[in-house]
Design a protein around this motif. Sequence first.
Motif, PDB file in Angstrom:
ATOM      1  N   ASN A 160      63.698  17.426  16.639  1.00  0.00           N
ATOM      2  CA  ASN A 160      63.570  16.776  18.629  1.00  0.00           C
ATOM      3  C   ASN A 160      63.469  18.716  18.356  1.00  0.00           C
TER       4      ASN A 160
ATOM      5  N   LEU B 184      61.336  18.782  21.967  1.00  0.00           N
ATOM      6  CA  LEU B 184      61.404  17.699  23.639  1.00  0.00           C
ATOM      7  C   LEU B 184      62.661  18.958  24.023  1.00  0.00           C
TER       8      LEU B 184
ATOM      9  N   TYR C 128      57.710  10.721  23.089  1.00  0.00           N
ATOM     10  CA  TYR C 128      59.154  10.729  22.764  1.00  0.00           C
ATOM     11  C   TYR C 128      59.593   9.506  23.590  1.00  0.00           C
TER      12      TYR C 128
ATOM     13  N   MET D 204      64.378  11.904  28.469  1.00  0.00           N
ATOM     14  CA  MET D 204      63.569  12.818  28.860  1.00  0.00           C
ATOM     15  C   MET D 204      63.649  13.334  30.526  1.00  0.00           C
TER      16      MET D 204
END
Length: 373
Positions: free
Chosen positions: A276, A279, A331, A339
Amino acid sequence: MKKIFLFMLMMLPVALSAQKFVHPGVIHTKTDIERMRRLVRDKTEPAYGSFLLLKEHKSSQSDYQIEGAFRVISRDGEFRHTKSRMEADFSAAYRNALMWILTNDEAHARKSLEILTAYADSLTMIPETNDAPLLVGLEGLKIIYSLEILKHTYPQASRQQLAHITRIFTEIFLPVTDNFYARKPYTNGNWGAIVTKTCMAAGIYLDNREMYNRAKDFYLHAHDNGTIAHYIDGETGQIQESGRDQGHSMLGAGALCTVCEIAWKQGDDLYSVLDNRLLKAFEYIAKYNLGNSVPFTTWTDVTGKYSNWTEISDKGRGRFIPIFEMAYNHYVNRRGQQMPYTMQVLEQIRPEGFDRDQPAFGSLLFNEEPVRH
């Protein structure tokens, strides 16, 4: 090559076969459109706020007055005077196509088709100036988005008309992407990401698996600053252009995210690549631009030309462009990940509005129901 046509039952992401696309939707599927219409009808915030910003923007008007069309278009060089005007025209083609599918007002579909047809009738060349790949990547995606929408939702756009418009893309735009990919790496990373999102979208629209796979392979494996491995640090999320300025860092991250979103609609999960890593990039950008400190190391880039930045740049710090909803939607809403800094950004900037170089209006376009995990 057989494709499953748009506006059939939306399929969940699965592994791509070697022979067919999951569906030809580049970024707006039947399910997406139905969701957006429902959010607008119910005036659900923040999506409705994005819709109002879209509706009120000058590029979204069905009486938009075309500023071209031009025989030659360029961002720089002899024909640089066409830059802002052709950018406005292609933005209007896409925004009117969006307004058509959201409001069912046929005047918007006619306007989008009018703009694209005018350029198909006039355009003969994109000079191979320095900025030609950026022009093709940024404006080409608007053309593909518009064509996709009109092809599958507006029967009055004939096969001949769409083929006429497609010709300018295949004969004038795509050779520039081919030349970019053939060169040794020479640019900051936002370039490769921008070219790649359009190449991938074009592969889907043109039903060209080889073109799609070429774009995917570039994102994953190319020796270029504009790839997931070379644009983002795997530990911190630092961006290759973090020492340059914040605007270009957001531009590049947004382009990589668009690549991932296009691939996701075809069943390819590029979002999760390298643990990821994308991200991490969004969280790094968000954290710094919210006023926090972040780690920074001098970057040794692929070209060797951009390795002298010794500290993170505060140029453009705190000026957020509308790229954050797309990443957050994937995400957090789809995958249930965290996040926190991106969420703080969205709390400041929602509803997302217009940006010339991004899909933008993300509070409406990328606003799925969170999945329980």
